[in-house]
Scaffold this active site. Structure first.
Site, PDB file in Angstrom:
ATOM      1  N   HIS A   1      30.006   7.808 -90.280  1.00  0.00           N
ATOM      2  CA  HIS A   1      30.789   8.654 -90.304  1.00  0.00           C
ATOM      3  C   HIS A   1      32.142   8.667 -89.592  1.00  0.00           C
ATOM      4  CE1 HIS A   1      31.667  12.086 -87.119  1.00  0.00           C
ATOM      5  NE2 HIS A   1      30.931  12.482 -87.662  1.00  0.00           N
TER       6      HIS A   1
ATOM      7  N   ASP B   1      22.533  13.362 -88.676  1.00  0.00           N
ATOM      8  CA  ASP B   1      21.421  14.142 -89.677  1.00  0.00           C
ATOM      9  C   ASP B   1      20.354  12.941 -90.229  1.00  0.00           C
ATOM     10  OD1 ASP B   1      23.104  16.492 -89.552  1.00  0.00           O
ATOM     11  OD2 ASP B   1      24.782  15.613 -91.280  1.00  0.00           O
TER      12      ASP B   1
HETATM   13  N1  CMC Z   1      26.267   4.566 -97.554  1.00  0.00           N
HETATM   14  C1  CMC Z   1      27.269   3.175 -98.380  1.00  0.00           C
HETATM   15  N2  CMC Z   1      27.884   2.725 -97.790  1.00  0.00           N
HETATM   16  C2  CMC Z   1      28.909   3.890 -97.400  1.00  0.00           C
HETATM   17  C3  CMC Z   1      27.892   4.665 -97.043  1.00  0.00           C
HETATM   18  C4  CMC Z   1      26.762   5.571 -96.880  1.00  0.00           C
HETATM   19  N3  CMC Z   1      26.073   6.397 -96.576  1.00  0.00           N
HETATM   20  N4  CMC Z   1      28.740   5.600 -96.112  1.00  0.00           N
HETATM   21  C5  CMC Z   1      30.102   4.975 -95.744  1.00  0.00           C
HETATM   22  N5  CMC Z   1      30.276   3.825 -96.768  1.00  0.00           N
HETATM   23  C6  CMC Z   1      30.937   2.597 -97.355  1.00  0.00           C
HETATM   24  C7  CMC Z   1      32.039   2.874 -98.047  1.00  0.00           C
HETATM   25  O1  CMC Z   1      31.328   2.866 -99.624  1.00  0.00           O
HETATM   26  C8  CMC Z   1      32.819   2.364 -97.438  1.00  0.00           C
HETATM   27  O2  CMC Z   1      32.747   1.405 -98.488  1.00  0.00           O
HETATM   28  P1  CMC Z   1      34.476  -0.011 -98.803  1.00  0.00           P
HETATM   29  O3  CMC Z   1      35.248  -0.243 -97.565  1.00  0.00           O
HETATM   30  O4  CMC Z   1      33.919  -0.851 -99.127  1.00  0.00           O
HETATM   31  O5  CMC Z   1      34.834   1.291-100.306  1.00  0.00           O
HETATM   32  C9  CMC Z   1      32.998   2.198 -96.429  1.00  0.00           C
HETATM   33  O6  CMC Z   1      31.871   2.288 -96.137  1.00  0.00           O
HETATM   34  C10 CMC Z   1      34.000   3.200 -95.531  1.00  0.00           C
HETATM   35  O7  CMC Z   1      33.388   4.971 -95.831  1.00  0.00           O
HETATM   36  P2  CMC Z   1      34.435   5.698 -95.940  1.00  0.00           P
HETATM   37  O8  CMC Z   1      33.618   6.872 -97.171  1.00  0.00           O
HETATM   38  O9  CMC Z   1      35.891   5.503 -96.023  1.00  0.00           O
HETATM   39  O10 CMC Z   1      34.501   6.396 -94.794  1.00  0.00           O
HETATM   40  P3  CMC Z   1      34.345   8.307 -93.936  1.00  0.00           P
HETATM   41  O11 CMC Z   1      35.192   8.097 -92.817  1.00  0.00           O
HETATM   42  O12 CMC Z   1      35.758   9.351 -95.365  1.00  0.00           O
HETATM   43  O13 CMC Z   1      32.674   9.052 -94.329  1.00  0.00           O
HETATM   44  C11 CMC Z   1      31.069   9.439 -94.660  1.00  0.00           C
HETATM   45  C12 CMC Z   1      32.041   9.881 -93.755  1.00  0.00           C
HETATM   46  C13 CMC Z   1      30.183  10.682 -93.233  1.00  0.00           C
HETATM   47  C14 CMC Z   1      31.448  10.916 -95.619  1.00  0.00           C
HETATM   48  C15 CMC Z   1      30.038   8.722 -95.374  1.00  0.00           C
HETATM   49  O14 CMC Z   1      29.904   7.884 -94.299  1.00  0.00           O
HETATM   50  C16 CMC Z   1      28.962   9.202 -95.621  1.00  0.00           C
HETATM   51  O15 CMC Z   1      29.291   9.507 -97.178  1.00  0.00           O
HETATM   52  N6  CMC Z   1      28.019   9.291 -94.829  1.00  0.00           N
HETATM   53  C17 CMC Z   1      26.359   9.567 -96.379  1.00  0.00           C
HETATM   54  C18 CMC Z   1      27.114  11.678 -95.943  1.00  0.00           C
HETATM   55  C19 CMC Z   1      26.207  12.146 -94.483  1.00  0.00           C
HETATM   56  O16 CMC Z   1      25.045  11.564 -94.089  1.00  0.00           O
HETATM   57  N7  CMC Z   1      27.127  12.340 -93.810  1.00  0.00           N
HETATM   58  C20 CMC Z   1      26.757  13.502 -92.214  1.00  0.00           C
HETATM   59  C21 CMC Z   1      28.582  13.028 -91.720  1.00  0.00           C
HETATM   60  S1  CMC Z   1      27.222  13.969 -90.284  1.00  0.00           S
HETATM   61  C22 CMC Z   1      26.821  15.069 -90.122  1.00  0.00           C
HETATM   62  C23 CMC Z   1      28.518  16.264 -89.748  1.00  0.00           C
HETATM   63  O17 CMC Z   1      28.946  15.914 -89.150  1.00  0.00           O
HETATM   64  O18 CMC Z   1      28.477  16.569 -90.811  1.00  0.00           O
END
Ligand code: CMC
Length: 428
Positions: free
Chosen positions: A307, A364
């Protein structure tokens, strides 16, 4: 003494005031940045550090796993409140008295007729259309049937627009599902509570009485409350930014629904179930999928994990996990998907990749399991999220308009070609 932050740009120092929120969060107010520095801007893709507004609706502390609506904890609201009370709280700032609640509900019911011509629009969609696309279009279409714009300087006008959308939106949600299922497009039953009415509108068969199941009513009430607001997330920011151009409420909400659809936001609840199904089909080897999620050459992500703001745990996920156990047990449903979900969670909690990056199950991860047990089809999951988020979007839109916020218009850092002379087609 006013607290200040000092910024040095190319040897020149500039001072900016600090703003402090009621929970002691501190923000550097860079309103005068460009004017005082001669055009310097900040760059922050994804707005990871940038506050777009001051808001008094939802507080969350991602480190401590705190979520509060208007000061009330999500745990207490999910346990004790009904969804419509929470909607009132989010939109108007206080929990309603019994009298206010009854009037609010009666006003919503009185506005719950959707113009019958909207059926023709529903009919024009193929059954294969994704429900989120249909819902966004229908919400936008409401503008055509209610063309007067809201006078934001009139409390009465604002109130009317709020009850109108809260009355009509559940009908659109139900019609979206019924179209998909080939069921007649019915209206609700004004003798029922808001959540009971939603369920009846969605599931009533033309040749049978609809029996309310209190377990399902309670579960849906809780899920809607848990999804009702989450401060400046992608869809809420969209609603606020569209509304900041003085576009109408329905148009702004329609844009928010589109933003919610994506799998990195609300669409994650559908993506989680698809992922769990795929793991089950593939023999249930959770370790294989953990390895894929960690492999930087593999685009696979563990859906329902991570998140932007919660870096400890998502308080909503805690409540939903318990609710998923209860609902499945109460309904006597044995879903092997729940075991796969629990297995993945256990492995992730002790895996350094997930621990170091503070990736925990989000709201989720378990919600889809409950929706499935309730008989809601997979591609309707995000529609249910939208139904829950509606009061949050409305409250945020209303706050933005009442605060007379300026039009949302970010800056950029241009990194394209510098001036080039045009060459006619035959000379390229
Ligand atoms: N699986 C594997 N690796 C992950 C995941 C995941 N679900 N989420 C983040 N990472 C890794 C990412 O690859 C990165 O690694 P590194 O530092 O080595 O490059 C690190 O963790 C930070 O990730 P980020 O994408 O920079 O983080 P963010 O804050 O931009 O993204 C997120 C947050 C929710 C979009 C992301 O965690 C994600 O894609 N999760 C899966 C989709 C999901 O479950 N979304 C629902 C969010 S909650 C409901 C809502 O509010 O909509």
């Amino acid at each position: 003494m006013t607290k200040k932050a000092t910024l040095e740009v190319n040897g020149q120092k500039y001072e900016f005031p600090l703003s402090t929120g009621t929970e002691n969060e501190v923000a550097i107010n860079i309103n005068a940045l460009r004017a005082t520095t001669g055009g310097v801007t900040t760059i922050d893709p994804g707005f990871k550090n940038t506050g777009s507004c001051k808001s008094g609706i939802t507080f969350l502390d991602g480190e401590k796993g705190i979520l509060r609506y208007r000061g009330y904890s999500i745990e207490e609201l999910a346990e004790k409140a009904n969804f419509l009370e929470v909607a009132y709280l989010l939109i108007f700032g206080e929990l309603p008295t019994k009298e206010e609640f009854d009037k609010f509900h009666a006003d919503i019911k009185s506005k719950s007729i959707v113009d019958d011509d909207i059926r023709k629009i529903v009919d024009a969609f193929p059954k294969s259309a994704h429900p989120m696309g249909v819902l966004s279009s229908l919400t936008s279409a409401l503008t055509a049937f209610n063309p007067t714009s809201v006078n934001v300087d009139s409390e009465e006008d604002m109130y009317k627009s709020v009850v109108r959308i809260l009355g009509k939106f559940p009908v659109l949600v139900a019609w979206t599902l019924r179209k998909k299922e080939g069921l007649p497009l019915d209206y609700g039953d004004n003798n029922l509570g808001y959540v009971q009415n939603v369920l009846k509108m969605m599931f009533k068969k033309p040749n049978e009485e609809y029996q309310q199941n209190p377990i399902i009513v309670n579960a849906l009430n809780k899920l809607l409350i848990l999804h009702a607001d989450h401060e400046q997330n992608c869809s809420t920011s969209t609603v606020r930014i569209v509304g900041s151009s003085h576009a109408g409420l329905f148009a702004s909400l329609s844009a928010g629904i589109s933003a919610l659809w994506g799998p990195l936001h609300g669409g994650a609840n559908q993506a989680v179930l698809e992922m769990l199904e795929a793991i089950k089909e593939d023999g249930g080897d959770t370790k294989k999928y953990m390895a894929k999620a960690k492999d930087k050459n593999d685009p696979f992500r563990l859906m329902g994990f991570g998140h932007r703001v919660y870096k400890n745990f998502d308080p909503r996920a805690k409540i939903i996990k318990v609710a998923a156990d209860e609902v499945l047990e109460d309904l006597g449903v044995e879903d092997p998907i729940l075991d796969i979900a629990k297995g993945l969670e256990q492995e992730a909690l002790k895996d350094s990749y997930f621990v170091d990056r503070k990736l925990y199950p989000n709201v989720d991860f378990y919600s889809g399991i409950i929706y499935r047990a309730m008989g809601i089809p997979l591609d309707m999951f995000t529609v249910m999220f939208a139904l829950g988020r509606l009061p949050g979007w409305i409250g945020q839109w209303r706050e933005m308009r009442l605060n007379k916020e300026p039009i949302g218009r970010p800056r950029q850092l241009y990194v394209g070609e510098t001036y080039r002379q045009f060459k006619p087609l035959e000379k390229r």
